[in-house]
Design an enzyme around this catalytic site. Structure first.
Site, mmCIF file in Angstrom:
data_model
loop_
_atom_site.group_PDB
_atom_site.id
_atom_site.type_symbol
_atom_site.label_atom_id
_atom_site.label_comp_id
_atom_site.label_asym_id
_atom_site.label_seq_id
_atom_site.Cartn_x
_atom_site.Cartn_y
_atom_site.Cartn_z
ATOM 1 C CG HIS A 18 -1.900 -1.036 1.348
ATOM 2 N ND1 HIS A 18 -1.997 -1.858 2.451
ATOM 3 C CD2 HIS A 18 -2.874 -1.451 0.493
ATOM 4 C CE1 HIS A 18 -2.988 -2.719 2.281
ATOM 5 N NE2 HIS A 18 -3.532 -2.489 1.095
ATOM 6 C CE LYS A 42 -12.625 -7.327 2.685
ATOM 7 N NZ LYS A 42 -11.344 -6.759 2.243
ATOM 8 N NE ARG A 91 -2.752 -7.952 -4.204
ATOM 9 C CZ ARG A 91 -3.594 -8.313 -3.263
ATOM 10 N NH1 ARG A 91 -3.191 -8.402 -2.031
ATOM 11 N NH2 ARG A 91 -4.832 -8.625 -3.537
ATOM 12 C CB SER A 129 -4.321 -6.521 4.753
ATOM 13 O OG SER A 129 -3.962 -5.243 4.305
#
Length: 161
Positions: A18, A42, A91, A129
């Site tokens: 990030h 979440k 990514r 994460s």
């Protein structure tokens, strides 16, 4: 006022992947708002306030970056902030399909917004994460994955559980 970009995400917690996107975005845009999403779908490890504090500490030396949070639709937040661009990090190819769909609906809802995709530095292409939390849960060293404030916060969270 110059070009304002919003970099949204959960950031639970912020990683060096990030940070790579934030630092590079700050060189492209006049102002970058790192916006922590209140995601009801979440169950986060850190509260929104904790995440904002960790991000603010991590970006404190980047003058044109600010940290905020939002609820609801991203495009509503982008309009509220008079931003013109949404920054998204990629990514791998697997990220692209989801990000393309999100960019398309954002553009449909708010035609003036552009989505700016940035490829994460190759050294962080595996980093998420979720991976950081999994590794930290077993007290492994995450020094190369997250800023120091996040390392300390992860140790404290997992020490408590």
């Amino acid at each position: 006022m110059g070009a304002v970009a919003v970099y949204p995400g959960s950031f639970d917690p912020i990683t060096y992947g990030h940070m790579d996107i934030i630092e590079r975005s700050a060189r492209v845009f006049d102002k970058v708002i790192v916006a922590v999403l209140h995601n009801r779908n979440k169950v986060p490890l850190f509260t929104v306030e904790e995440r904002m504090e960790m991000i603010a500490d991590s970006v404190r030396n980047i003058a044109n970056v600010e940290v905020d949070s939002f609820n609801g639709l991203l495009v509503d937040y982008v309009q509220e902030k008079d931003a013109t661009t949404i920054v998204r990090g990629l990514r791998a190819v697997s990220d692209f399909e989801y990000e393309m769909q999100a960019a398309s609906i954002n553009r449909k809802l708010y035609p003036q917004v552009e989505t700016f995709f940035m490829m994460t530095n190759n050294q962080y292409s595996y980093l998420s994460s979720s991976i950081v939390k999994e590794v930290a849960k077993y007290d492994a060293n995450v020094e190369d994955l997250v800023p120091p404030i996040v390392q300390r916060a992860l140790k404290e969270k997992y020490r408590q559980s």
